[in-house]
Scaffold this motif. Structure first.
Motif, PDB file in Angstrom:
ATOM      1  N   THR A 150       0.841   3.046   8.901  1.00  0.00           N
ATOM      2  CA  THR A 150      -0.115   1.940   9.035  1.00  0.00           C
ATOM      3  C   THR A 150       0.544   0.565   9.061  1.00  0.00           C
ATOM      4  O   THR A 150      -0.152  -0.442   9.170  1.00  0.00           O
ATOM      5  CB  THR A 150      -1.151   1.958   7.884  1.00  0.00           C
ATOM      6  OG1 THR A 150      -0.447   1.906   6.624  1.00  0.00           O
ATOM      7  CG2 THR A 150      -2.004   3.199   7.939  1.00  0.00           C
ATOM      8  N   HIS A 151       1.890   0.536   8.965  1.00  0.00           N
ATOM      9  CA  HIS A 151       2.548  -0.777   8.939  1.00  0.00           C
ATOM     10  C   HIS A 151       4.008  -0.613   9.346  1.00  0.00           C
ATOM     11  O   HIS A 151       4.826  -0.164   8.552  1.00  0.00           O
ATOM     12  CB  HIS A 151       2.445  -1.376   7.537  1.00  0.00           C
ATOM     13  CG  HIS A 151       2.691  -2.844   7.480  1.00  0.00           C
ATOM     14  ND1 HIS A 151       1.711  -3.758   7.204  1.00  0.00           N
ATOM     15  CD2 HIS A 151       3.817  -3.560   7.682  1.00  0.00           C
ATOM     16  CE1 HIS A 151       2.217  -4.973   7.220  1.00  0.00           C
ATOM     17  NE2 HIS A 151       3.498  -4.898   7.508  1.00  0.00           N
ATOM     18  N   CYS A 152       4.318  -0.992  10.580  1.00  0.00           N
ATOM     19  CA  CYS A 152       5.678  -0.799  11.092  1.00  0.00           C
ATOM     20  C   CYS A 152       6.024  -1.926  12.058  1.00  0.00           C
ATOM     21  O   CYS A 152       5.346  -2.099  13.066  1.00  0.00           O
ATOM     22  CB  CYS A 152       5.752   0.545  11.817  1.00  0.00           C
ATOM     23  SG  CYS A 152       7.339   0.817  12.632  1.00  0.00           S
ATOM     24  N   HIS A 153       7.071  -2.681  11.734  1.00  0.00           N
ATOM     25  CA  HIS A 153       7.478  -3.779  12.624  1.00  0.00           C
ATOM     26  C   HIS A 153       8.438  -3.243  13.678  1.00  0.00           C
ATOM     27  O   HIS A 153       9.630  -3.551  13.684  1.00  0.00           O
ATOM     28  CB  HIS A 153       8.107  -4.904  11.802  1.00  0.00           C
ATOM     29  CG  HIS A 153       7.146  -5.533  10.846  1.00  0.00           C
ATOM     30  ND1 HIS A 153       6.174  -6.425  11.258  1.00  0.00           N
ATOM     31  CD2 HIS A 153       6.954  -5.368   9.511  1.00  0.00           C
ATOM     32  CE1 HIS A 153       5.450  -6.793  10.204  1.00  0.00           C
ATOM     33  NE2 HIS A 153       5.900  -6.158   9.143  1.00  0.00           N
ATOM     34  N   LEU A 154       7.879  -2.440  14.566  1.00  0.00           N
ATOM     35  CA  LEU A 154       8.692  -1.753  15.567  1.00  0.00           C
ATOM     36  C   LEU A 154       9.364  -2.720  16.544  1.00  0.00           C
ATOM     37  O   LEU A 154      10.311  -2.362  17.229  1.00  0.00           O
ATOM     38  CB  LEU A 154       7.801  -0.758  16.324  1.00  0.00           C
ATOM     39  CG  LEU A 154       8.470   0.320  17.149  1.00  0.00           C
ATOM     40  CD1 LEU A 154       9.420   1.178  16.316  1.00  0.00           C
ATOM     41  CD2 LEU A 154       7.427   1.199  17.828  1.00  0.00           C
TER      42      LEU A 154
ATOM     43  N   ILE B 214      -0.588 -14.174  11.910  1.00  0.00           N
ATOM     44  CA  ILE B 214       0.558 -15.017  11.546  1.00  0.00           C
ATOM     45  C   ILE B 214       0.922 -14.689  10.099  1.00  0.00           C
ATOM     46  O   ILE B 214       0.132 -14.899   9.176  1.00  0.00           O
ATOM     47  CB  ILE B 214       0.215 -16.509  11.714  1.00  0.00           C
ATOM     48  CG1 ILE B 214      -0.187 -16.791  13.176  1.00  0.00           C
ATOM     49  CG2 ILE B 214       1.398 -17.383  11.287  1.00  0.00           C
ATOM     50  CD1 ILE B 214      -0.839 -18.151  13.390  1.00  0.00           C
ATOM     51  N   HIS B 215       2.118 -14.128   9.936  1.00  0.00           N
ATOM     52  CA  HIS B 215       2.630 -13.659   8.643  1.00  0.00           C
ATOM     53  C   HIS B 215       2.956 -14.866   7.755  1.00  0.00           C
ATOM     54  O   HIS B 215       3.440 -15.886   8.253  1.00  0.00           O
ATOM     55  CB  HIS B 215       3.893 -12.848   8.947  1.00  0.00           C
ATOM     56  CG  HIS B 215       4.478 -12.107   7.798  1.00  0.00           C
ATOM     57  ND1 HIS B 215       5.003 -12.741   6.693  1.00  0.00           N
ATOM     58  CD2 HIS B 215       4.651 -10.781   7.593  1.00  0.00           C
ATOM     59  CE1 HIS B 215       5.461 -11.821   5.859  1.00  0.00           C
ATOM     60  NE2 HIS B 215       5.262 -10.620   6.386  1.00  0.00           N
ATOM     61  N   PRO B 216       2.712 -14.758   6.447  1.00  0.00           N
ATOM     62  CA  PRO B 216       2.990 -15.911   5.577  1.00  0.00           C
ATOM     63  C   PRO B 216       4.417 -16.452   5.681  1.00  0.00           C
ATOM     64  O   PRO B 216       4.619 -17.663   5.548  1.00  0.00           O
ATOM     65  CB  PRO B 216       2.701 -15.382   4.168  1.00  0.00           C
ATOM     66  CG  PRO B 216       2.488 -13.922   4.285  1.00  0.00           C
ATOM     67  CD  PRO B 216       2.102 -13.644   5.702  1.00  0.00           C
TER      68      PRO B 216
ATOM     69  N   GLY C 124      -3.556  -9.008  11.691  1.00  0.00           N
ATOM     70  CA  GLY C 124      -2.433  -8.892  10.761  1.00  0.00           C
ATOM     71  C   GLY C 124      -1.098  -8.997  11.471  1.00  0.00           C
ATOM     72  O   GLY C 124      -1.039  -8.817  12.686  1.00  0.00           O
ATOM     73  N   GLU C 125      -0.158  -9.320  10.763  1.00  0.00           N
ATOM     74  CA  GLU C 125      -0.091  -9.340   9.307  1.00  0.00           C
ATOM     75  C   GLU C 125      -0.369 -10.748   8.797  1.00  0.00           C
ATOM     76  O   GLU C 125       0.266 -11.706   9.243  1.00  0.00           O
ATOM     77  CB  GLU C 125       1.313  -8.876   8.874  1.00  0.00           C
ATOM     78  CG  GLU C 125       1.543  -8.864   7.382  1.00  0.00           C
ATOM     79  CD  GLU C 125       2.890  -8.206   7.048  1.00  0.00           C
ATOM     80  OE1 GLU C 125       3.604  -7.717   7.959  1.00  0.00           O
ATOM     81  OE2 GLU C 125       3.242  -8.204   5.859  1.00  0.00           O
ATOM     82  N   ILE C 126      -1.288 -10.837   7.843  1.00  0.00           N
ATOM     83  CA  ILE C 126      -1.625 -12.118   7.248  1.00  0.00           C
ATOM     84  C   ILE C 126      -1.517 -11.984   5.723  1.00  0.00           C
ATOM     85  O   ILE C 126      -1.355 -10.875   5.219  1.00  0.00           O
ATOM     86  CB  ILE C 126      -3.051 -12.575   7.651  1.00  0.00           C
ATOM     87  CG1 ILE C 126      -4.121 -11.620   7.089  1.00  0.00           C
ATOM     88  CG2 ILE C 126      -3.168 -12.655   9.165  1.00  0.00           C
ATOM     89  CD1 ILE C 126      -5.552 -12.113   7.310  1.00  0.00           C
TER      90      ILE C 126
ATOM     91  N   ALA D  41      -4.194  -3.541   1.748  1.00  0.00           N
ATOM     92  CA  ALA D  41      -3.252  -4.331   0.949  1.00  0.00           C
ATOM     93  C   ALA D  41      -1.920  -3.607   1.077  1.00  0.00           C
ATOM     94  O   ALA D  41      -1.705  -2.559   0.461  1.00  0.00           O
ATOM     95  CB  ALA D  41      -3.702  -4.403  -0.502  1.00  0.00           C
ATOM     96  N   HIS D  42      -1.056  -4.152   1.933  1.00  0.00           N
ATOM     97  CA  HIS D  42       0.165  -3.448   2.297  1.00  0.00           C
ATOM     98  C   HIS D  42       1.231  -3.624   1.218  1.00  0.00           C
ATOM     99  O   HIS D  42       1.257  -4.639   0.526  1.00  0.00           O
ATOM    100  CB  HIS D  42       0.581  -3.925   3.700  1.00  0.00           C
ATOM    101  CG  HIS D  42       1.970  -4.389   3.858  1.00  0.00           C
ATOM    102  ND1 HIS D  42       3.013  -3.515   3.983  1.00  0.00           N
ATOM    103  CD2 HIS D  42       2.503  -5.620   3.937  1.00  0.00           C
ATOM    104  CE1 HIS D  42       4.130  -4.214   4.123  1.00  0.00           C
ATOM    105  NE2 HIS D  42       3.847  -5.487   4.093  1.00  0.00           N
ATOM    106  N   ALA D  43       2.072  -2.595   1.045  1.00  0.00           N
ATOM    107  CA  ALA D  43       3.108  -2.571   0.003  1.00  0.00           C
ATOM    108  C   ALA D  43       2.499  -2.931  -1.351  1.00  0.00           C
ATOM    109  O   ALA D  43       3.012  -3.776  -2.078  1.00  0.00           O
ATOM    110  CB  ALA D  43       4.271  -3.502   0.353  1.00  0.00           C
TER     111      ALA D  43
ATOM    112  N   THR E   5       5.623   2.556   6.527  1.00  0.00           N
ATOM    113  CA  THR E   5       7.066   2.408   6.334  1.00  0.00           C
ATOM    114  C   THR E   5       7.470   0.955   6.102  1.00  0.00           C
ATOM    115  O   THR E   5       8.468   0.687   5.456  1.00  0.00           O
ATOM    116  CB  THR E   5       7.865   2.914   7.552  1.00  0.00           C
ATOM    117  OG1 THR E   5       7.449   2.181   8.702  1.00  0.00           O
ATOM    118  CG2 THR E   5       7.687   4.402   7.744  1.00  0.00           C
ATOM    119  N   ASP E   6       6.738   0.000   6.702  1.00  0.00           N
ATOM    120  CA  ASP E   6       7.192  -1.397   6.759  1.00  0.00           C
ATOM    121  C   ASP E   6       8.570  -1.464   7.428  1.00  0.00           C
ATOM    122  O   ASP E   6       9.343  -2.395   7.176  1.00  0.00           O
ATOM    123  CB  ASP E   6       7.222  -2.054   5.379  1.00  0.00           C
ATOM    124  CG  ASP E   6       7.201  -3.576   5.444  1.00  0.00           C
ATOM    125  OD1 ASP E   6       6.705  -4.117   6.460  1.00  0.00           O
ATOM    126  OD2 ASP E   6       7.677  -4.239   4.510  1.00  0.00           O
ATOM    127  N   ALA E   7       8.898  -0.472   8.242  1.00  0.00           N
ATOM    128  CA  ALA E   7      10.193  -0.477   8.943  1.00  0.00           C
ATOM    129  C   ALA E   7      10.335  -1.780   9.737  1.00  0.00           C
ATOM    130  O   ALA E   7       9.344  -2.278  10.261  1.00  0.00           O
ATOM    131  CB  ALA E   7      10.252   0.719   9.906  1.00  0.00           C
TER     132      ALA E   7
HETATM  133 ZN    ZN Z   1       5.041  -6.369   7.247  1.00  0.00          ZN
END
Ligand code: ZN
Length: 267
Positions: free
Chosen positions: A5-9, A62-64, A95-97, A158-160, A208-210
């Motif tokens: 559900t969360h991968c920065h490929l 836009i990521h923090p 996301g990711e926000i 709520a990731h990680a 993974t948040d890879a």
């Molecule tokens: Zn992330």
């Protein structure tokens, strides 16, 4: 079938290997990989990648960590991009926000304020388009939840997640799932392992948040989406449950919280 559900490929660490890694993940039973955007500059990249890989989809946000360089015009650009993406079946979330009060520079008063402004404006976009949000909540679990409650988007992840049971319950009550990844594979991560073992399975998704947060068997190497299978198996082990059932349940949870994913489900 597992869902990352969360991968920065699209991360530069992957060079030109992104599609190869998506294919390898598919071989490991990872049927869906969600790629969140981090910045206006990578909206087009994540969109394209999600279309090229057979098992990928994307979010826009836009990521923090990118907020210091962001300008208000980026929010207009994002609203426009989201309006267009509503016609794209591979687009599944905002996301990711979120907020990051861990990084000292971001935790300074002025930058806190700017982060809150960008979070709230993006929560409004999510609410206006009835989309779930993929939230970064590092040292900011209560604060992110406060804004989510005030602005009321349609649930999210709520990731990680790394909070208390009480904070977990507050997110669950707000229609959220909690994302667990490589951290739960480290025996020293006592609180995360307790949460992963004891929270209701219906509230958990895996990620993974890879390329970050590599599981113990990869650490300190580069994490990849295929590892979500091993992370999920470790989760099942902590819970004393059958990995196949945990894969089905966590994928079902991802579909519940990101309903647009249903259109992408492999037949
Ligand atoms: Zn992330």
């Amino acid at each position: 079938m597992w869902t990352d559900t969360h991968c920065h490929l699209d991360a530069h660490e992957f060079g030109d290997q992104a599609l190869t890694l998506a294919a390898r993940a598919q071989e490991r039973g990872v049927g869906i990989v969600v790629i969140p955007a981090v910045d206006r500059a990578n909206f087009a990249v994540v969109r394209e990648l999600a279309h090229q890989a057979p098992n990928a989809c994307y979010g826009l946000g836009i990521h923090p960590i990118y907020v210091p360089h962001a300008v208000e015009d980026d929010l207009d650009f994002m609203r426009e991009a989201v309006a267009q993406a509503m016609h794209d079946p591979r687009f599944v979330a905002i996301g990711e926000i979120g907020l990051d009060f861990f990084i000292p520079m971001l935790a300074e008063p002025e930058m806190r304020e700017k982060q809150v402004f960008f979070l709230r404006e993006q929560l409004k976009i999510a609410r206006d388009f009835d989309l779930p949000v993929l939230c970064h909540v590092r040292k900011s679990q209560d604060q992110v939840l406060k804004h989510v409650r005030q602005l009321g988007p349609a649930g999210g992840i709520a990731h990680a997640f790394n909070g208390s049971f009480q904070q977990a319950q507050a997110y669950i009550d707000a229609g959220f799932k909690l994302g667990f990844g490589g951290n739960l594979t480290f025996t020293r991560a006592l609180q995360i392992r307790r949460l992963a073992a004891e929270l209701p399975l219906s509230s958990i998704v895996v990620e993974t948040d890879a390329p970050d947060i590599a599981p113990s068997w990869v650490h300190p190497g580069v994490n990849t989406p295929a590892e979500v299978a091993g992370i999920g198996e470790a989760l099942a082990g902590l819970r004393g449950e059958d990995p196949v059932a945990v894969a089905a349940a966590t994928t079902g949870n991802a579909l519940d919280v990101m309903p647009r994913l249903r259109a992408l489900m492999p037949a």
